[in-house]
Design a protein around this motif. Structure first.
Motif, PDB file in Angstrom:
ATOM      1  N   SER A 266       7.087   4.521  -1.441  1.00 46.90           N
ATOM      2  CA  SER A 266       5.976   4.513  -0.471  1.00 46.90           C
ATOM      3  C   SER A 266       5.842   5.578   0.281  1.00 46.90           C
ATOM      4  N   ALA A 267       7.102   6.334   0.683  1.00 51.33           N
ATOM      5  CA  ALA A 267       6.962   7.594   1.311  1.00 51.33           C
ATOM      6  C   ALA A 267       6.309   8.615   0.600  1.00 51.33           C
ATOM      7  N   ALA A 268       6.725   8.708  -0.784  1.00 50.71           N
ATOM      8  CA  ALA A 268       6.199   9.509  -1.758  1.00 50.71           C
ATOM      9  C   ALA A 268       4.505   9.654  -1.582  1.00 50.71           C
ATOM     10  N   LEU A 269       4.261   8.324  -1.822  1.00 47.72           N
ATOM     11  CA  LEU A 269       2.640   8.130  -1.755  1.00 47.72           C
ATOM     12  C   LEU A 269       1.982   8.679  -0.232  1.00 47.72           C
ATOM     13  N   SER A 270       2.966   8.345   0.652  1.00 46.70           N
ATOM     14  CA  SER A 270       2.400   8.778   1.949  1.00 46.70           C
ATOM     15  C   SER A 270       2.262  10.108   2.318  1.00 46.70           C
TER      16      SER A 270
ATOM     17  N   TRP B  58      -4.639   4.938   0.954  1.00 43.46           N
ATOM     18  CA  TRP B  58      -4.195   3.734   0.768  1.00 43.46           C
ATOM     19  C   TRP B  58      -5.240   2.494   0.061  1.00 43.46           C
ATOM     20  N   ASP B  59      -6.542   2.838   0.271  1.00 44.94           N
ATOM     21  CA  ASP B  59      -7.647   1.889   0.021  1.00 44.94           C
ATOM     22  C   ASP B  59      -8.265   2.348  -1.241  1.00 44.94           C
ATOM     23  N   ASP B  60      -7.777   3.700  -1.799  1.00 42.74           N
ATOM     24  CA  ASP B  60      -8.110   4.172  -3.149  1.00 42.74           C
ATOM     25  C   ASP B  60      -8.068   3.138  -4.243  1.00 42.74           C
ATOM     26  N   LYS B  61      -8.965   2.807  -5.297  1.00 45.42           N
ATOM     27  CA  LYS B  61      -8.622   1.963  -6.337  1.00 45.42           C
ATOM     28  C   LYS B  61      -7.828   2.660  -7.254  1.00 45.42           C
TER      29      LYS B  61
ATOM     30  N   MET C  54       3.172   2.117   6.735  1.00 42.67           N
ATOM     31  CA  MET C  54       4.580   1.654   5.875  1.00 42.67           C
ATOM     32  C   MET C  54       4.960   0.561   6.522  1.00 42.67           C
ATOM     33  N   TRP C  55       4.917   0.478   7.704  1.00 43.26           N
ATOM     34  CA  TRP C  55       5.648  -0.631   8.570  1.00 43.26           C
ATOM     35  C   TRP C  55       4.584  -1.626   8.826  1.00 43.26           C
ATOM     36  N   THR C  56       3.325  -1.576   8.522  1.00 44.26           N
ATOM     37  CA  THR C  56       2.331  -2.813   8.675  1.00 44.26           C
ATOM     38  C   THR C  56       2.356  -4.029   7.759  1.00 44.26           C
ATOM     39  N   PRO C  57       2.713  -5.047   8.309  1.00 48.27           N
ATOM     40  CA  PRO C  57       2.718  -6.158   7.441  1.00 48.27           C
ATOM     41  C   PRO C  57       1.412  -6.432   6.629  1.00 48.27           C
TER      42      PRO C  57
ATOM     43  N   LEU D 111       4.755  -1.982   3.171  1.00 47.82           N
ATOM     44  CA  LEU D 111       4.852  -0.970   2.008  1.00 47.82           C
ATOM     45  C   LEU D 111       6.256  -0.444   1.761  1.00 47.82           C
ATOM     46  N   GLY D 112       6.937  -1.134   0.996  1.00 48.66           N
ATOM     47  CA  GLY D 112       8.256  -0.937   0.459  1.00 48.66           C
ATOM     48  C   GLY D 112       9.329  -1.469   1.429  1.00 48.66           C
ATOM     49  N   TRP D 113       8.926  -2.151   2.419  1.00 46.75           N
ATOM     50  CA  TRP D 113       9.623  -2.576   3.737  1.00 46.75           C
ATOM     51  C   TRP D 113       9.532  -4.417   3.793  1.00 46.75           C
ATOM     52  N   GLY D 114      10.667  -4.851   4.111  1.00 38.29           N
ATOM     53  CA  GLY D 114      10.419  -6.336   4.644  1.00 38.29           C
ATOM     54  C   GLY D 114      10.412  -6.136   6.178  1.00 38.29           C
TER      55      GLY D 114
END
Length: 526
Positions: free
Chosen positions: A89-93, A103-106, A296-299, A325-328
């Protein structure tokens, strides 16, 4: 089942749990850890704690391998399993901060050849959807493409996503999967022009100073300071019996973006620091932006919560749980926490952040024992939250593990294989032999050898062995490696007596969900 005798709690061992909320690790934490290792039988554990941006604990306890005196220390590397997902998730960030993605890209706009079973899902799936377990795939669906270790490449795994039939509709609910994190890693590679492994090393490990960390197990040499994997074998099923070192480290590097990182307690302390700082490195530069830290921390996907059993475990049940995003994201005793568990063959881990206390910690183990893992993390949680009265987590979690084992044994007694051999098969054994094919896994071969039927999962070298008759047209595997979960194979017949289909399911009630035998549908190869 054999186990070490339960060690009763003493007032001294629990005193740190009964105090007010603390701003330092428990003063008697070493004694607590010694008792936990003895109670659980886990050989080694490493713990990292960060408070207000500073590492206050990075330490190892116990030994790297049973039968070897080498101790676990702050530099001993452990597999972190699915805690790798937050790194993906961090790599994508980082790539989004560079303006290369959104994040919204197809996904189809950035990953050539990406295709899901449903054309609508293929066209609508976003990069966010890859990370939040709402694709419609079933729990662990497709995991047999990487575990037990297979010969599939990451590209092959992504190509075969199109054959995984959804278990539910798109974005309708939560079901944990690894397949789409592998796709996310390939998206990183395609966008960055280098492998996911290299990108993580250069853009995360290096700026954080994670000098012990490796992106895959394949990088680790034989004489490195590493924790050896352990499992319980010798009981009715894997997970019961004596704790033993595994024969070797199982390589699941083809699932790298979903779970192949190895790291030490010191490494994890640096990762926790950047999480608490919301992306800011010690030198003031940023690993990722504040906007990506929030993303990354948004549910994103709600997870159904259930009350736990009466007592301490029930008291810690979540009232709210979701996946980001990779986190609970969940609550613990009224406090919001960000957390994730990880598990690979022979080891489990957890990472946990308490934002309102400015505290984060990681617990790494070298055994498949979630009870020991959560005895430690619950104790640390209660310490930093000032929970009273004291809870004896080593004993509570040991009791929970014993109850789970009792349930598994009861389930085993009801299985056909636990009874005397049932009615004979409908056909001579030679008629069951042949080559079978599943759309996403591929080839399964059943041969009629000198000692009966033998099965070979062609892409999984460790899954080859005799088939034992159970009842009617159901057989079970007897894989030579006790670490491999066995399966029931049931043959369906046409009116003329030819085999039309083979359906499978795990033998053990404790089998990890990655043994998704139930998702296979083998038919005679054309």
């Amino acid at each position: 089942m054999s186990r070490l005798p339960r060690v009763l709690a003493s007032a001294a061992a629990l005193c740190f749990l009964a105090s007010a909320a603390q701003a330092a690790p428990p003063s008697d934490f070493d004694a607590f850890m010694a008792r936990e290792l003895k109670t659980s039988g886990v050989p080694g554990i490493a713990v990292a704690v960060v408070e207000d941006g500073k590492t206050t604990l990075a330490k190892g306890y116990g030994v790297r391998k049973l039968g070897d005196a080498a101790p676990v220390d702050a530099h001993t590397i452990f597999p972190i399993g699915s805690n790798t997902k937050a790194f993906t998730s961090a790599a994508l960030s980082i790539l989004i901060d560079q303006g290369k993605l959104s994040w919204d890209d197809k996904v189809v706009s950035h990953l050539p050849g990406f295709q899901m079973y449903d054309p609508y899902v293929t066209g609508e799936m976003t990069i966010t959807d890859l990370l939040v377990h709402r694709s419609g795939l079933g729990l662990g669906e497709g995991d047999l493409m990487f575990y037990p270790p297979t010969t599939f490449t990451r590209d092959e795994i992504v190509e075969r996503l199109r054959y995984l039939k959804p278990a539910s509709s798109f974005r309708s609910g939560f079901a944990y999967d690894n397949m789409l994190y592998i796709a996310a890693g390939q998206l990183v590679a395609h966008t960055a022009g280098e492998s996911w492994d290299d990108f993580v090393r250069q853009n995360i490990f290096k700026p954080l100073g994670m000098s012990d960390a490796t992106a895959t197990s394949g990088e680790i040499g034989p004489n490195v300071n590493r924790a050896w994997p352990h499992i319980r074998t010798g009981g009715a099923v894997r997970g019961l019996g004596d704790m033993k070192p595994m024969v070797g480290v199982e390589l699941i590097d083809n699932a790298g973006p979903a779970g192949s990182i190895n790291a030490s307690a010191l490494d994890m302390s640096k990762w926790l620091q950047v999480q608490l700082s919301r992306g800011v490195l010690p030198d003031g530069k940023r690993l990722f932006s504040a906007a990506q830290a929030t993303a990354m921390w948004t549910p994103q996907t709600l997870i159904t919560t259930r009350d736990g059993p009466p007592g301490p475990l029930g008291d810690t049940s979540a009232h709210f749980s979701a996946y980001a995003l990779g986190w609970g994201v969940r609550d613990y005793r009224g406090h919001r926490i960000y957390t994730h568990d990880g598990g690979v063959p022979g080891g489990v881990s957890t990472v946990l952040v308490i934002p309102d206390k400015h505290v984060a910690f990681a617990v790494l183990t070298n055994a498949e024992d979630p009870g020991a893992l959560h005895a430690v993390d619950n104790a640390l949680l209660d310490h930093y939250l000032g929970v009273t009265p004291a809870v004896d987590w080593p004993v509570v979690m040991q009791q929970a593990m014993e109850a789970q084992a009792t349930g598994a044994l009861a389930a085993m007694k009801s299985q056909p294989a636990a009874q005397a051999e049932g009615p004979a098969p409908s056909l001579p054994l030679a008629k069951f032999a042949g080559v079978y094919h599943d759309p996403w896994y591929g080839k399964l071969t059943i041969a009629n050898g000198a000692h009966g039927l033998e099965v070979n999962f062609e892409r999984t070298p460790l899954m080859k062995g005799p088939l034992e008759h159970v009842a009617y047209d159901t057989f079970r595997t007897r894989f030579p490696d006790p670490a491999i979960e066995d399966a029931y194979l049931t043959f369906a017949l046409a009116p003329d007596g030819t085999v039309t289909e083979i359906k499978l399911k795990p033998v053990s009630a404790l089998a990890d969900f990655s043994y998704d035998y139930q998702d296979l549908d083998f038919t005679p190869a054309k």
